[in-house]
Design a protein around this motif. Structure first.
Motif, PDB file in Angstrom:
ATOM      1  N   SER A   1      44.129  42.623  56.638  1.00 38.77           N
ATOM      2  CA  SER A   1      44.790  41.355  56.373  1.00 38.77           C
ATOM      3  C   SER A   1      45.104  41.210  54.884  1.00 38.77           C
ATOM      4  O   SER A   1      44.520  41.898  54.038  1.00 38.77           O
ATOM      5  N   LYS A   2      46.003  40.290  54.592  1.00 37.45           N
ATOM      6  CA  LYS A   2      46.337  39.994  53.195  1.00 37.45           C
ATOM      7  C   LYS A   2      45.083  39.525  52.452  1.00 37.45           C
ATOM      8  O   LYS A   2      44.869  39.898  51.297  1.00 37.45           O
ATOM      9  N   GLU A   3      44.253  38.755  53.125  1.00 36.99           N
ATOM     10  CA  GLU A   3      43.027  38.255  52.507  1.00 36.99           C
ATOM     11  C   GLU A   3      42.070  39.406  52.178  1.00 36.99           C
ATOM     12  O   GLU A   3      41.473  39.435  51.102  1.00 36.99           O
ATOM     13  N   GLN A   4      41.942  40.358  53.104  1.00 37.44           N
ATOM     14  CA  GLN A   4      41.063  41.496  52.863  1.00 37.44           C
ATOM     15  C   GLN A   4      41.615  42.376  51.747  1.00 37.44           C
ATOM     16  O   GLN A   4      40.867  42.856  50.897  1.00 37.44           O
ATOM     17  N   TYR A   5      42.914  42.572  51.730  1.00 38.04           N
ATOM     18  CA  TYR A   5      43.550  43.349  50.667  1.00 38.04           C
ATOM     19  C   TYR A   5      43.283  42.701  49.314  1.00 38.04           C
ATOM     20  O   TYR A   5      42.915  43.371  48.347  1.00 38.04           O
ATOM     21  N   THR A   6      43.470  41.382  49.252  1.00 44.78           N
ATOM     22  CA  THR A   6      43.246  40.649  48.006  1.00 44.78           C
ATOM     23  C   THR A   6      41.796  40.768  47.567  1.00 44.78           C
ATOM     24  O   THR A   6      41.505  41.013  46.386  1.00 44.78           O
TER      25      THR A   6
ATOM     26  N   TYR B   1      41.159  44.194  46.191  1.00 43.00           N
ATOM     27  CA  TYR B   1      41.798  44.352  44.886  1.00 43.00           C
ATOM     28  C   TYR B   1      41.012  43.618  43.800  1.00 43.00           C
ATOM     29  O   TYR B   1      40.789  44.164  42.721  1.00 43.00           O
TER      30      TYR B   1
END
Length: 175
Positions: free
Chosen positions: A156-161, A164
């Motif tokens: 997910s975008k949240e996990q990617y963020t 990072y």
């Protein structure tokens, strides 16, 4: 695609020329713009492919094209990553590609979820295209297997963020 030398669209044209010997109804749609367009149009005419090759200008939404294509062909000499390979695979388009970018990783399993050929290998590319044209079961297995491969790495975008931010925090602490 950018119509640039490193994309080696001339290799796609040569591959198509060979494919047409056994599959004369095959077509190639090239979507994009760039400095090589005029040269590619000339090669299409020189190779006698004007009835089988179609050019479309740059598109912002490629999903309908991925969904309607029988095969996605990438013939680049090199790629940094090649998001187009992931997009095509996620859309369920069987892939024939040169071993560049993400196709050099374990995500792309030659003969299992895609066909991966050496850069510039017209014989490999054309033979793999012919194999997929003549083998609908293989095309279907590539669709399913590549989608499964992509799902296994998708986050997910949240996990990617979060990942990072964690990386940046580690880098800052090690300064």
């Amino acid at each position: 695609s950018r119509l640039a030398k490193e994309k080696r669209i001339d290799i796609a044209l040569l591959s198509l020329k060979r494919v047409l010997k056994t599959n004369p109804e095959t077509g190639l749609t090239i979507i994009g713009s760039g400095p090589e367009r005029d040269d590619l149009l000339k090669k299409v005419n020189d190779f006698g492919l004007s009835q089988n090759v179609f050019f479309l200008d740059w598109q912002n939404n490629l999903i309908p094209h991925y969904k309607s294509a029988d095969i996605f062909l990438l013939t680049s000499e090199y790629e940094g990553y090649s998001i187009a390979l992931i997009e095509a695979g996620a859309a369920g388009c069987p892939i024939v590609t040169t071993k560049v970018g993400v196709a050099k990783t374990d995500l792309f399993k030659d003969g299992v979820n895609s066909f991966v050929c050496p850069v510039g290998d017209v014989d490999c590319l054309s033979n793999r295209i012919i194999e997929l044209i003549s083998n609908p079961k293989k095309r279907e297995s590539f669709k399913t297997n590549m989608r499964d491969s992509i799902k296994s790495i998708a986050i997910s975008k949240e996990q990617y963020t979060a990942n990072y931010i964690g990386l940046l925090e580690k880098l800052i602490k090690n300064v």
